[in-house]
Design a protein around this motif. Structure first.
Motif, mmCIF file in Angstrom:
data_model
loop_
_atom_site.group_PDB
_atom_site.id
_atom_site.type_symbol
_atom_site.label_atom_id
_atom_site.label_comp_id
_atom_site.label_asym_id
_atom_site.label_seq_id
_atom_site.Cartn_x
_atom_site.Cartn_y
_atom_site.Cartn_z
ATOM 1 N N ARG A 142 7.655 0.808 0.337
ATOM 2 C CA ARG A 142 6.949 0.726 1.610
ATOM 3 C C ARG A 142 6.311 2.065 1.968
ATOM 4 O O ARG A 142 5.181 2.135 2.448
ATOM 5 N N LYS A 143 7.042 3.167 1.707
ATOM 6 C CA LYS A 143 6.495 4.485 2.009
ATOM 7 C C LYS A 143 5.326 4.829 1.087
ATOM 8 O O LYS A 143 4.367 5.485 1.502
ATOM 9 N N ARG A 144 5.447 4.408 -0.178
ATOM 10 C CA ARG A 144 4.339 4.681 -1.087
ATOM 11 C C ARG A 144 3.075 3.982 -0.611
ATOM 12 O O ARG A 144 1.977 4.554 -0.636
ATOM 13 N N ILE A 145 3.223 2.735 -0.190
ATOM 14 C CA ILE A 145 2.057 2.005 0.303
ATOM 15 C C ILE A 145 1.523 2.656 1.571
ATOM 16 O O ILE A 145 0.310 2.799 1.763
ATOM 17 N N ASP A 146 2.448 3.066 2.432
ATOM 18 C CA ASP A 146 2.037 3.730 3.670
ATOM 19 C C ASP A 146 1.291 5.025 3.360
ATOM 20 O O ASP A 146 0.261 5.333 3.962
ATOM 21 N N ARG A 147 1.828 5.815 2.386
ATOM 22 C CA ARG A 147 1.148 7.049 2.014
ATOM 23 C C ARG A 147 -0.211 6.755 1.390
ATOM 24 O O ARG A 147 -1.190 7.474 1.620
ATOM 25 N N ALA A 148 -0.282 5.696 0.609
ATOM 26 C CA ALA A 148 -1.564 5.342 0.001
ATOM 27 C C ALA A 148 -2.593 4.984 1.063
ATOM 28 O O ALA A 148 -3.768 5.365 0.975
ATOM 29 N N GLY A 172 7.762 3.079 -11.710
ATOM 30 C CA GLY A 172 7.566 1.917 -10.843
ATOM 31 C C GLY A 172 6.470 2.068 -9.831
ATOM 32 O O GLY A 172 6.321 1.220 -8.945
ATOM 33 N N VAL A 173 5.709 3.160 -9.905
ATOM 34 C CA VAL A 173 4.586 3.306 -8.968
ATOM 35 C C VAL A 173 3.414 2.456 -9.458
ATOM 36 O O VAL A 173 3.470 1.809 -10.501
ATOM 37 N N PHE A 174 2.324 2.512 -8.698
ATOM 38 C CA PHE A 174 1.102 1.769 -9.013
ATOM 39 C C PHE A 174 1.392 0.257 -9.082
ATOM 40 O O PHE A 174 1.038 -0.436 -10.054
ATOM 41 N N THR A 175 2.089 -0.217 -8.044
ATOM 42 C CA THR A 175 2.301 -1.658 -7.902
ATOM 43 C C THR A 175 0.967 -2.310 -7.559
ATOM 44 O O THR A 175 -0.023 -1.618 -7.242
ATOM 45 N N PRO A 176 0.905 -3.638 -7.607
ATOM 46 C CA PRO A 176 -0.379 -4.292 -7.281
ATOM 47 C C PRO A 176 -0.936 -3.879 -5.931
ATOM 48 O O PRO A 176 -2.165 -3.702 -5.794
ATOM 49 N N ASP A 177 -0.086 -3.734 -4.915
ATOM 50 C CA ASP A 177 -0.579 -3.319 -3.597
ATOM 51 C C ASP A 177 -1.167 -1.910 -3.664
ATOM 52 O O ASP A 177 -2.245 -1.642 -3.116
ATOM 53 N N GLU A 178 -0.456 -0.988 -4.320
ATOM 54 C CA GLU A 178 -0.963 0.380 -4.444
ATOM 55 C C GLU A 178 -2.235 0.412 -5.283
ATOM 56 O O GLU A 178 -3.166 1.188 -4.996
ATOM 57 N N LEU A 179 -2.295 -0.396 -6.312
ATOM 58 C CA LEU A 179 -3.477 -0.430 -7.172
ATOM 59 C C LEU A 179 -4.702 -0.889 -6.389
ATOM 60 O O LEU A 179 -5.792 -0.327 -6.532
#
Length: 1011
Positions: free
Chosen positions: A397-403, A540-547
């Motif tokens: 969730r934080k990774r997506i938020d940071r993205a 595990g980074v670069f999930t579909p949402d982050e991509l």
């Protein structure tokens, strides 16, 4: 009396015992009962004391009576002895016999009736002793009568009277013996009675104590024992136990309270059992929810875990049993966040807050950190405070938020970026700082070679190292994500780095812990503009949402790059037009149009700031010859080289322009003084004096520079340029390769110099010149060994004028020759006057100017002065500067050799400031080297100056020259020079220049420096 006391005591004890017995029927408290028992014991103790006192007193009376009876026996013996003695000596002791008779009478009376005798207070004897006492008194009366009538009445007793006295004395003595024996027997009987009485009293005490013990045991101990037995029954769970005590005291009340408490406890345990059943049911429900929860649930107490659910253990890579048994609470907290966690736990435990929600980093069993969100509150377990909470893994969730935040920041950067590199640099920095990616790199595609990338921006790590690793990976095995994306033209995601142990790229990725990467093409339609690559240490980074967010970011950057390229092309064309309108095509310098604008702007700024504006006009001295002989192409290269050197000599804010041909103009704004302008002019002349290497040959050029200043030489552009042109031609007329200010400045300057020259002529005739002398001190002897003569001008209007203001005028006008002659003669005469006054001889140093030294008759002048003044030539020290003798070294050597023949000393002044050759230095007939004050000033503050001073001292000593340091002004300089064996020193630290009349007093002081 003893019987009365015993009766009273017995009555008292009986009443006390009856009082204790009556306590059974009274509603007294335990403290009152204990008080009564204490009172009984106190009564017994008082009774014992009274009985003992009476008994001892009675025995004491018997003892005193026996003592008095024994005294009477002794007196009877003494009376008989004194009587016998008096008869033998014809009654010389009659007086002592009278005293003894009186004492016996007093004692016998006290025994009979009581009273004082021999210091004792006697009681009358008992009836049993009275007959013996009466018999004794009767015999005593007879004996006393015989003694008084026969012995005391006549000096000598007849034999019959003497026998009567002796017989009567024997009877009295026998009576006393019987009396003493009877009294002794009586006292023994009294002692036996007293002992029996004490035994009886002891038996009474024992009986009373047994009674008290029985009463206490019955009324206090037995009820307390029952209370203890019922308490044990209560402790074993028999809550129906009750206790009844027939008493209204504290024990009875305690028994009643105990019975009530037992019933209450029984009821309480019944309710507890019910609540326990309910709690077990609630716990079963809690465990069911916790076991199946998708978030981590924990209960922590005393620094450890009481409970964790499967999700909590899985989140931290523990088993549940392991986490509860061995893991501590702070094992899952990073070091830098322990204080924050401790504070939150303390607030919950102390009741400052009921519940809390916060985010932090957490640490797994293997040390890996990840983001969690904690919801916690306080609870109690086993009577001790604990914390219960829920923990969520919010890493994704934080990774997506940071993205998303990075996307917003990059969109904002699109509006503020000034250029394409600026935009890419901002984007890389945003992705690195906000998203926390290890490396972010942006490259542009080479327009001529679409398969070639050029790095533009990078955040994280050293750009050169990363670029090398990526370039190697792309060219050798194409395993790098950017190479793959470039080849495919699509987004490439690597969730793990491919194995390539031999490649530099793989070694770099492994060294920095890179485990995932993504490359995003930057396109303008179908045209590939560049590439954005992201490298991460997180798996595990670069999930579909982050991509999806990253691709949107790449699209926005592509749009920005395309727009900035269009703006850059338009701006570049406009700048090219403006450049040609304002710059010289050949040299790139400003042209006339730009020069005019720059000069007007500089004049306007000068009016506001009050600072000057300098205009320098340069004309190359030998350019026409070069242009005519070598051709215009070589001439153009010379002009370009001159333009480059001019730019290097001035500030970026100054203007350098080419007017045409070989003329250049430099405009210097906001300059302070003419000296500042002169420095720039000298810098330019030095630069242009260096050869220009063109067409395999050195070409030498020079320049003449004219200078005009705003506002002195003109208030506008036209006047300044006109005046600077005239100044430049004056420079050419004066020999080229120099500079001159505007003619009015020269005229004003000449006018002032002419005035000083006239006044200087008058100063010589008016005797306004005076010599001051500065001592020179030998560092070994600490004494003054010489002085330096320094001229001063005592001006009638301006006071004492320093030589730096008029020596140069004298040098230029030729007045230095008569001035130098006067100084030489005056100094030598002063030395002779000192010696005539009795002062010890010292060296006198005199400075020779350049014109003096080059004068053809210098040697003759010195010789004549020595003859006229009579000074010892060895005391005369002529100082010559390094620059003077190096102008014509061979001629200088010849002159100095002639001077040495006269016997004078020669010193090389200001050594180190010129350009003397060591070869010539060894040939010059010198006696001393003087280190220039500029280097001495730098001792301690300038490592370069310190090293120069040290080297000069060493060099002079190697050449067997004396070393003199001038300008010494502090202790640090003195210590350094002394430590490095400098021979002599002079300066303000020891003495300023003083009038000649002061020197003898200084010489008389002896050691001038104190150790």
């Amino acid at each position: 009396m003893e019987m009365m006391q015993a009766h009273a005591i017995g009555t008292l004890m009986l009443k006390a015992t009856q009082g204790i017995r009556n306590l059974r029927y009274a509603n007294f408290t335990i403290s009152q009962k204990v008080g009564a028992i204490f009172l009984l014991i106190l009564v017994i103790a008082v009774a014992n004391l009274l009985v003992m006192h009476a008994t001892l007193r009675n025995l004491n009376g018997f003892a005193e009576t026996v003592n008095v009876a024994g005294r009477l026996r002794m007196l009877s013996q003494k009376i008989a002895f004194e009587t016998f003695k008096g008869e033998q000596e014809h009654a010389p002791g009659q007086k002592s016999v009278s005293v003894l008779l009186q004492e016996f009478e007093t004692g016998l009376t006290a025994l009979a009736a009581g009273g004082k005798a021999f210091g004792y207070e006697l009681r009358p004897v008992s009836r049993k002793i009275s007959p013996l006492l009466l018999a004794t008194r009767k015999d005593w009366k007879d004996y006393r009568k015989l003694v008084e009538s026969d012995f005391l009445g006549a000096p000598h007793l007849p034999p019959a009277a003497a026998r009567a006295v002796s017989e009567s004395s024997a009877r009295v003595l026998a009576d006393a013996e019987i009396l003493v024996g009877a009294l002794t027997s009586e006292i023994q009987t009294a002692q036996e009675h007293a002992l029996a009485k004490m035994y009886g009293l002891l038996l009474v005490d024992i009986g009373v104590l047994i009674f008290v013990f029985a009463a206490v045991r019955r009324k206090i101990v037995h009820p307390l024992r029952k209370l203890a037995e019922h308490s044990q029954a209560l402790a074993h769970g028999r809550y129906v136990a009750t206790l009844k005590v027939d008493s209204n005291d504290e024990i009875g009340q305690l028994a009643a309270v105990f019975s009530h408490s037992a019933r209450q406890i029984g009821d309480l345990f019944s309710r507890i059992e019910q609540e326990k059943s309910n709690l077990q049911q609630a716990e079963s429900m809690f465990r069911g929810l916790a076991e199946n929860s998708v978030v981590g649930v924990y209960i922590a107490q005393n620094g450890g875990f009481r409970f964790v659910n499967p999700k909590m253990a899985q989140m931290f890579a523990y088993t549940r049993e392991e986490m509860v048994a061995t893991a501590r609470l702070f094992d899952i907290v990073p070091e830098d966040e322990r204080e924050m966690v401790e504070t939150n736990i303390r607030k919950r435990i102390d009741g400052e807050i009921d519940a809390i929600n916060y985010r932090r980093k957490a640490r797994r069993k293997d040390g890996q950190l990840f983001d969690v969100e904690v919801f916690g509150s306080k609870m109690e377990i086993d009577g001790d405070t604990a914390t219960i909470g829920v923990m969520l893994d919010i890493t994704e969730r934080k990774r997506i938020d940071r993205a998303l935040r990075a996307l917003i920041a990059c969109n904002r950067a699109l509006a503020h970026a000034a250029s394409e590199p600026d935009l890419l640099e901002r984007a890389c920095r945003i992705m690195h700082e906000i998203c926390g990616h290890t490396f972010v790199r942006a490259s542009r595609i080479d327009a001529a070679h679409p398969r070639k990338m050029h790095p533009v921006a990078q955040a994280g790590g050293k750009p050169g190292v990363l670029a090398s690793a990526i370039a190697t990976g792309a060219s050798e095995d194409t395993r790098d994500v950017m190479a793959a994306a470039l080849r495919s033209g699509k987004t490439v995601v690597l969730q793990e780095i491919p194995a390539a142990p031999g490649s530099v790229w793989h070694q770099f990725m492994t060294k920095h812990g890179i485990v995932a990467a993504i490359a995003l093409p930057l396109r303008d339609g179908k045209k590939l503009l560049g590439m954005l690559a992201i490298y991460s240490q997180e798996s595990g980074v670069f999930t579909p949402d982050e991509l999806a967010i990253a691709e949107e970011l790449a699209d926005n950057l592509s749009y920005g790059m395309a727009a900035l390229r269009v703006d850059a092309a338009r701006m570049q064309y406009a700048q090219l037009l403006e450049y040609h309108a304002n710059h010289d095509v050949l040299t790139g310098l400003a042209n006339r149009h730009r020069l005019s604008a720059s000069l007007k702007q500089a004049i306007a700024s000068g009016r506001l700031t009050g600072l000057r504006v300098a205009v320098l006009l340069l004309d190359l001295d030998r350019f026409k010859v070069i242009n005519d002989t070598l051709g215009h192409a070589i001439g153009d290269e010379v002009l370009q080289a001159v333009a480059a050197r001019l730019r290097a000599c001035v500030r970026l804010t100054d203007t350098v322009a080419r007017l045409g041909g070989d003329e250049f103009v430099v405009v210097i704004a906001d300059i302070g003084t003419e000296d500042d302008v002169s420095l720039v002019a000298c810098k330019i002349l030095d630069a242009l004096a260096q050869p220009v290497f063109i067409a395999n040959q050195d070409l030498y050029i020079g320049a003449s520079i004219g200078i005009s200043l705003f506002p002195e030489d003109g208030a506008d552009e036209e006047i300044l340029l006109k005046n600077v042109d005239m100044a430049m031609y004056r420079a050419k007329q004066n020999g080229r390769a120099n500079y001159h200010f505007f003619t009015e400045e020269i005229r004003t300057h000449n006018r002032e110099r002419h005035a000083m020259e006239a006044e200087l002529h008058q100063a010589l005739s008016r005797d306004e010149l005076v010599l001051y002398y500065q001592p020179k001190v030998n560092l070994r002897t600490r004494e003054i060994v010489g002085v330096e003569a320094l001229v001063r001008w005592r001006h009638r209007d301006h006071g004492l004028v320093s030589p730096c203001k008029f020596i140069s005028v004298a040098e230029e006008t030729g007045l230095i020759l008569p001035l130098g002659k006067w100084i030489l003669h005056a100094a030598c005469m002063q030395g002779r006057l000192w010696q005539a006054a009795g002062a010890r001889p010292v060296n006198i140093a005199i400075n020779l100017s350049a014109r003096q030294f080059r004068h053809h008759d210098l040697v003759g002048l010195v010789r004549q002065t020595i003859l006229d003044t009579g000074i010892d030539p060895t005391l005369l020290d002529l100082e010559i500067t390094e620059s003077v003798i190096m102008q014509d070294a061979p001629e200088a050597v010849a002159t100095m050799l002639e001077l040495k023949k006269l016997g004078v000393r020669i010193s090389l002044d200001d050594f180190g400031t010129g350009y003397s050759s060591l070869n010539y230095l060894s040939k010059f007939p010198l006696d001393s080297l003087k280190i220039d004050r500029l280097f001495v000033e730098g001792i301690g503050s300038s490592s370069q100056d310190t090293a120069i001073v040290k080297a000069v001292i060493a060099l002079a000593h190697t050449l067997n020259l004396n070393v003199i340091a001038e300008g010494v002004e502090n202790q640090e300089q003195l210590d350094f020079l002394e430590a490095h064996e400098c021979d002599e020193i002079q300066g303000f630290y020891f003495s300023r220049p003083v009038p000649g009349d002061n020197i003898p007093a200084l010489l008389a002081e002896g050691a001038f420096l104190k150790n």
